[in-house]
Design a protein around this motif. Structure first.
Motif, PDB file in Angstrom:
ATOM      1  N   ALA A   1       0.844  -1.204   0.000  1.00  0.00           N
ATOM      2  CA  ALA A   1       0.000   0.000   0.000  1.00  0.00           C
ATOM      3  C   ALA A   1       0.877   1.251   0.000  1.00  0.00           C
ATOM      4  O   ALA A   1       0.642   2.196  -0.765  1.00  0.00           O
ATOM      5  CB  ALA A   1      -0.943   0.002   1.198  1.00  0.00           C
ATOM      6  N   VAL A   2       1.914   1.265   0.834  1.00  0.00           N
ATOM      7  CA  VAL A   2       2.829   2.407   0.879  1.00  0.00           C
ATOM      8  C   VAL A   2       3.578   2.519  -0.451  1.00  0.00           C
ATOM      9  O   VAL A   2       3.760   3.620  -0.989  1.00  0.00           O
ATOM     10  CB  VAL A   2       3.809   2.284   2.071  1.00  0.00           C
ATOM     11  CG1 VAL A   2       4.940   3.304   1.958  1.00  0.00           C
ATOM     12  CG2 VAL A   2       3.061   2.440   3.379  1.00  0.00           C
ATOM     13  N   SER A   3       3.997   1.397  -1.005  1.00  0.00           N
ATOM     14  CA  SER A   3       4.720   1.420  -2.278  1.00  0.00           C
ATOM     15  C   SER A   3       3.856   1.981  -3.402  1.00  0.00           C
ATOM     16  O   SER A   3       4.322   2.805  -4.200  1.00  0.00           O
ATOM     17  CB  SER A   3       5.189   0.004  -2.643  1.00  0.00           C
ATOM     18  OG  SER A   3       6.122  -0.460  -1.700  1.00  0.00           O
ATOM     19  N   ILE A   4       2.604   1.563  -3.472  1.00  0.00           N
ATOM     20  CA  ILE A   4       1.707   2.064  -4.510  1.00  0.00           C
ATOM     21  C   ILE A   4       1.460   3.557  -4.303  1.00  0.00           C
ATOM     22  O   ILE A   4       1.464   4.336  -5.264  1.00  0.00           O
ATOM     23  CB  ILE A   4       0.407   1.246  -4.548  1.00  0.00           C
ATOM     24  CG1 ILE A   4       0.711  -0.193  -5.006  1.00  0.00           C
ATOM     25  CG2 ILE A   4      -0.629   1.899  -5.480  1.00  0.00           C
ATOM     26  CD1 ILE A   4      -0.420  -1.180  -4.802  1.00  0.00           C
ATOM     27  N   ALA A   5       1.279   3.974  -3.055  1.00  0.00           N
ATOM     28  CA  ALA A   5       1.122   5.408  -2.763  1.00  0.00           C
ATOM     29  C   ALA A   5       2.379   6.170  -3.185  1.00  0.00           C
ATOM     30  O   ALA A   5       2.287   7.255  -3.781  1.00  0.00           O
ATOM     31  CB  ALA A   5       0.833   5.618  -1.281  1.00  0.00           C
ATOM     32  N   GLN A   6       3.545   5.625  -2.897  1.00  0.00           N
ATOM     33  CA  GLN A   6       4.804   6.255  -3.285  1.00  0.00           C
ATOM     34  C   GLN A   6       4.858   6.455  -4.799  1.00  0.00           C
ATOM     35  O   GLN A   6       5.322   7.493  -5.285  1.00  0.00           O
ATOM     36  CB  GLN A   6       5.984   5.405  -2.821  1.00  0.00           C
ATOM     37  CG  GLN A   6       7.337   5.996  -3.162  1.00  0.00           C
ATOM     38  CD  GLN A   6       8.495   5.113  -2.714  1.00  0.00           C
ATOM     39  OE1 GLN A   6       8.300   4.036  -2.133  1.00  0.00           O
ATOM     40  NE2 GLN A   6       9.708   5.559  -2.974  1.00  0.00           N
TER      41      GLN A   6
ATOM     42  N   ILE B   1       7.611   2.467 -10.804  1.00  0.00           N
ATOM     43  CA  ILE B   1       6.697   1.610 -11.554  1.00  0.00           C
ATOM     44  C   ILE B   1       6.377   0.370 -10.718  1.00  0.00           C
ATOM     45  O   ILE B   1       7.218  -0.525 -10.588  1.00  0.00           O
ATOM     46  CB  ILE B   1       7.302   1.209 -12.910  1.00  0.00           C
ATOM     47  CG1 ILE B   1       7.618   2.475 -13.712  1.00  0.00           C
ATOM     48  CG2 ILE B   1       6.362   0.274 -13.670  1.00  0.00           C
ATOM     49  CD1 ILE B   1       8.459   2.250 -14.936  1.00  0.00           C
ATOM     50  N   PRO B   2       5.169   0.305 -10.137  1.00  0.00           N
ATOM     51  CA  PRO B   2       4.769  -0.877  -9.363  1.00  0.00           C
ATOM     52  C   PRO B   2       4.136  -1.905 -10.294  1.00  0.00           C
ATOM     53  O   PRO B   2       3.389  -1.553 -11.210  1.00  0.00           O
ATOM     54  CB  PRO B   2       3.731  -0.310  -8.397  1.00  0.00           C
ATOM     55  CG  PRO B   2       3.100   0.820  -9.152  1.00  0.00           C
ATOM     56  CD  PRO B   2       4.178   1.386 -10.050  1.00  0.00           C
TER      57      PRO B   2
ATOM     58  N   PHE C   1       4.699  -8.776  -5.616  1.00  0.00           N
ATOM     59  CA  PHE C   1       4.730  -7.365  -5.987  1.00  0.00           C
ATOM     60  C   PHE C   1       6.177  -6.930  -6.189  1.00  0.00           C
ATOM     61  O   PHE C   1       7.060  -7.351  -5.449  1.00  0.00           O
ATOM     62  CB  PHE C   1       4.102  -6.560  -4.841  1.00  0.00           C
ATOM     63  CG  PHE C   1       4.127  -5.076  -5.027  1.00  0.00           C
ATOM     64  CD1 PHE C   1       3.108  -4.430  -5.715  1.00  0.00           C
ATOM     65  CD2 PHE C   1       5.163  -4.318  -4.510  1.00  0.00           C
ATOM     66  CE1 PHE C   1       3.125  -3.046  -5.885  1.00  0.00           C
ATOM     67  CE2 PHE C   1       5.186  -2.933  -4.666  1.00  0.00           C
ATOM     68  CZ  PHE C   1       4.161  -2.297  -5.362  1.00  0.00           C
ATOM     69  N   VAL C   2       6.406  -6.087  -7.198  1.00  0.00           N
ATOM     70  CA  VAL C   2       7.714  -5.473  -7.420  1.00  0.00           C
ATOM     71  C   VAL C   2       7.522  -3.993  -7.743  1.00  0.00           C
ATOM     72  O   VAL C   2       6.447  -3.585  -8.191  1.00  0.00           O
ATOM     73  CB  VAL C   2       8.522  -6.144  -8.561  1.00  0.00           C
ATOM     74  CG1 VAL C   2       8.812  -7.593  -8.264  1.00  0.00           C
ATOM     75  CG2 VAL C   2       7.827  -5.997  -9.896  1.00  0.00           C
TER      76      VAL C   2
END
Length: 144
Positions: A32-37, A45-46, A58-59
Motif C-alpha cells: 500500500a505504501v509502495s503504490i502510494a509512493q 513503476i509498481p 509485488f515489485v
C-alpha cells in the motif's frame, strides 16, 4: 508462467493484501505504501507478480531521480507462495524489462543483510554488495 502486470483498479486491493511472514515484516515496505509512493514519485513503476492468473507478489522499480540509475525498490512474494521459485522468476522478468534500456548498464537495490534469503536470491541473479550503506540497507549492484 510468471508475469509482471500493471496495478489496476481490478487488482489493487488484492495487491495490498499480500503479506510476508512475521519475521520479514521489518525488511519489506507494505505494498500500500509502495503504490502510494508511485503516485507521488511517478518514476516508480509498481507491478503485480502473477503465476498465470494467480497473484503471488509485488515489485517496484524506477530510474532514481537522485542518481539517474535503475533501482529495484521492492520485491516481495506473499507468504503463501514463498520458497516456490517465484522470487527468482519475478526478479529475472524484471531484469529483462530493465535490461532492454541500453542507455543504462547497472541496476541497484538495497537489502537488509539479516534478510538472508533475499541476499541469496539477489546474489543468484548476479547482484553483489557495493560496500555502500543507506540507512539500514546495504546496497547491491548488477552490471549488465
Amino acid at each position: 508462467m510468471v508475469l509482471l502486470k500493471e496495478i489496476t483498479r481490478e487488482n489493487f486491493w488484492d495487491c495490498i493484501e499480500l503479506s510476508v511472514t512475521e519475521n520479514q515484516v521489518e525488511y519489506v515496505t507494505s505494498n500500500a505504501v509502495s503504490i502510494a509512493q508511485s503516485k507521488v514519485q511517478p518514476e516508480c513503476i509498481p507491478l503485480a507478480v502473477y503465476d498465470d492468473e494467480l497473484l503471488v507478489g509485488f515489485v517496484m522499480y524506477c530510474i532514481d531521480e537522485d542518481d539517474g540509475e535503475y533501482w529495484i525498490y521492492r520485491l516481495m512474494i506473499d507468504k503463501h507462495y514463498q520458497s516456490k521459485g517465484y522470487g527468482k522468476k519475478a526478479m529475472k522478468k524484471l531484469l529483462e524489462i530493465i535490461e532492454q534500456d541500453k542507455s543504462h548498464n547497472k541496476i541497484f537495490l538495497g537489502v537488509h543483510k539479516e534478510s538472508i534469503n533475499a541476499v541469496k536470491l539477489y546474489k543468484s541473479v548476479g547482484f553483489d554488495f557495493t560496500g555502500q550503506i543507506f540507512g539500514k540497507e546495504h546496497i547491491m549492484k548488477l552490471d549488465y
